[in-house]
Scaffold this active site. Structure first.
Site, mmCIF file in Angstrom:
data_model
loop_
_atom_site.group_PDB
_atom_site.id
_atom_site.type_symbol
_atom_site.label_atom_id
_atom_site.label_comp_id
_atom_site.label_asym_id
_atom_site.label_seq_id
_atom_site.Cartn_x
_atom_site.Cartn_y
_atom_site.Cartn_z
ATOM 1 C CG PHE A 147 -2.117 1.103 1.064
ATOM 2 C CD1 PHE A 147 -3.159 1.058 0.324
ATOM 3 C CD2 PHE A 147 -1.758 2.159 1.793
ATOM 4 C CE1 PHE A 147 -4.120 1.881 0.350
ATOM 5 C CE2 PHE A 147 -2.641 3.296 1.627
ATOM 6 C CZ PHE A 147 -3.888 3.118 0.951
ATOM 7 C CG ASP A 205 5.352 3.981 2.041
ATOM 8 O OD1 ASP A 205 5.322 4.796 3.047
ATOM 9 O OD2 ASP A 205 4.353 3.869 1.124
ATOM 10 C CE LYS A 257 -1.913 6.099 7.192
ATOM 11 N NZ LYS A 257 -1.218 5.403 6.070
HETATM 12 C C1 LIG Z 1 -1.522 5.490 4.617
HETATM 13 C C2 LIG Z 1 -0.416 5.270 3.642
HETATM 14 C C3 LIG Z 1 -0.178 5.791 2.252
HETATM 15 C C4 LIG Z 1 -0.992 6.942 1.922
HETATM 16 O O1 LIG Z 1 -1.125 7.933 2.703
HETATM 17 P P1 LIG Z 1 -2.425 8.890 2.515
HETATM 18 O O2 LIG Z 1 -2.048 10.104 3.377
HETATM 19 O O3 LIG Z 1 -3.502 8.417 2.947
HETATM 20 O O4 LIG Z 1 -2.307 9.302 1.097
HETATM 21 C C5 LIG Z 1 0.884 5.370 1.783
HETATM 22 N N1 LIG Z 1 1.897 4.310 2.301
HETATM 23 C C6 LIG Z 1 1.504 3.881 3.571
HETATM 24 C C7 LIG Z 1 2.567 2.881 3.850
HETATM 25 C C8 LIG Z 1 0.617 4.145 4.096
HETATM 26 O O5 LIG Z 1 0.330 3.491 5.254
#
Ligand SMILES: *Cc1c(COP(=O)(O)O)cnc(C)c1O
Length: 393
Positions: free
Chosen positions: A128, A217, A246
């Protein structure tokens, strides 16, 4: 009838206020909130220091645009680079924007080196990285991409299960046109699966050998969530590019791309930008979040309290071996993998006033604020135990 589109499956609760680890619903109930806006509210709800930071800044300047110098952003970038592998930062507003920027930077790096065809990003299937058009194709998930064609090319995929020592499949997947490997250090939405330390070390090694970039990420697992400032620190490696978001804003939307100077040098004026990214309001809140997380002993405490939480959760797992299959995760990014679909379990926890959220693979995701108290963890344990007991009979 709601005027909102139906792209979310919302639970039928609304909240009138929050305080620390707790949320108070509009119908007068008190919940222990171990969702915390999906790992966003790193310091809990209504943190007085964050309130003060946003109030103070809001009286001065909200937004000026990146046409001007922004001292609050200079300071936040300096603090992030002082503490990490990174030497340069680009601020964004969200996680998806940060991962998009990571992809752009990796490609631009090789373009400037005279290798414009070296532009493929190797990702883990069903990972993700956000919901933008490129990020959904980076994830390679059928569910996320269905109906959003044409397919965005430029991404290759490996399976998570290939992440075992020696990775025979990984080596074959790195081609001449591979620019970078991009993985979540801990797969969040995909089921709270940390990439083993051994594998992270190997990723670094193979990226060095093939002269490609390593993008980790840390949008969900970063900023102290794992018990270290970044989860990759457990492997004692240095990535080239790290998108974050986040937890950095403690509830205020911020994203950022951290990178080495070498990689950032290709990003000359005009190559990337964002209207809102790095505005004084966001930067002030980010600085206030770091004030807390950088305090001596803060991360040690996250490690200590999460160790206790994992230990106690494993005891519950052992007591209810037909309900919980595995306790997963790092620090306060915790997954309970159940034998069956997790929806009913999550609903039962909610009925007992504990809020959690699901992840893939039957996982119940547990995300307390990083400053959670032991008594609050004990309360959660008591509720989880009760729900396991109900499920066992
Ligand atoms: C939540 C998340 C995203 C996307 O973040 P948004 O602020 O919703 O665009 C990308 N990578 C990871 C690992 C995430 O948990």
């Amino acid at each position: 009838m709601s005027a909102l589109a139906k792209n979310y499956n919302r639970r039928k609760i609304a909240f009138k206020r929050g305080k620390g680890s707790f949320l108070y619903s509009t119908n007068g109930k008190k919940y222990l909130d171990f969702v915390q806006g999906i790992a966003v509210n790193s310091l809990g709800h209504a943190n007085p220091k964050l309130i003060r930071a946003i109030q103070n800044q809001s009286r001065k300047i909200w937004h000026v645009s990146n046409a001007f110098l922004i001292p609050e952003g200079e300071r936040l970038a300096k603090r992030l680079t002082n503490k990490t592998f990174a030497e340069n930062v680009i601020f964004q507003n969200s996680g998806a924007e940060a991962t998009e920027a990571a992809i752009k930077v990796a490609r631009r790096y090789f373009y400037v080196k005279g290798k414009p065809k070296k532009n493929k990003i190797l990702c883990i299937k069903n990972s993700f990285h956000g919901r933008t058009i490129a990020a959904i194709y980076a994830s390679g998930s059928k569910k996320m991409t269905e109906g959003f064609g044409p397919k965005v090319t430029g991404f290759d995929h490996i399976e998570f299960k290939d992440f075992k020592p020696r990775f025979p499949n990984l080596k074959n997947k790195i081609k001449k046109n591979t620019a970078a490997i991009m993985v979540e250090t801990v797969m969040g939405e995909g089921g709270i699966k940390p990439i083993p330390v051994k594998c992270l070390k190997y990723l670094r090694k193979i990226c060095n050998k093939k002269k490609i970039l390593l993008i980790l990420d840390e949008v969900q697992c970063g900023i102290g969530r794992s018990g270290k400032f970044f989860a990759y620190e457990y492997a004692n490696i240095k990535p080239d590019i790290v998108p974050i978001a986040k937890g950095l804003g403690g509830g205020f939307p911020i994203g950022a791309l951290l990178m080495t100077k070498k990689v950032a040098s290709s990003m000359v004026p005009g190559t990337h930008g964002s209207t809102f990214g790095g505005n004084p309001l966001a930067m002030s809140v980010g600085n206030a979040v770091l004030d807390e997380i950088f305090k001596i002993g803060f991360l040690k405490n996250v490690q200590k309290i999460s160790k206790y939480f994992h230990l106690e959760l494993n005891k519950i797992k052992n007591d209810y071996p037909h309900v919980i299959k595995e306790v997963r995760g790092l620090g306060l990014l915790i997954g309970l993998k159940l034998f069956n679909n997790q929806n009913k379990f999550i609903k039962k926890l909610e009925d007992n006033k504990l809020l959690t959220i699901k992840a893939a693979e039957n996982v119940v995701r547990i995300l307390p604020p990083l400053n959670v108290k032991k008594s609050e963890i004990n309360l959660a344990l008591k509720i989880i135990k009760k729900v396991c007991r109900d499920f066992n009979t």
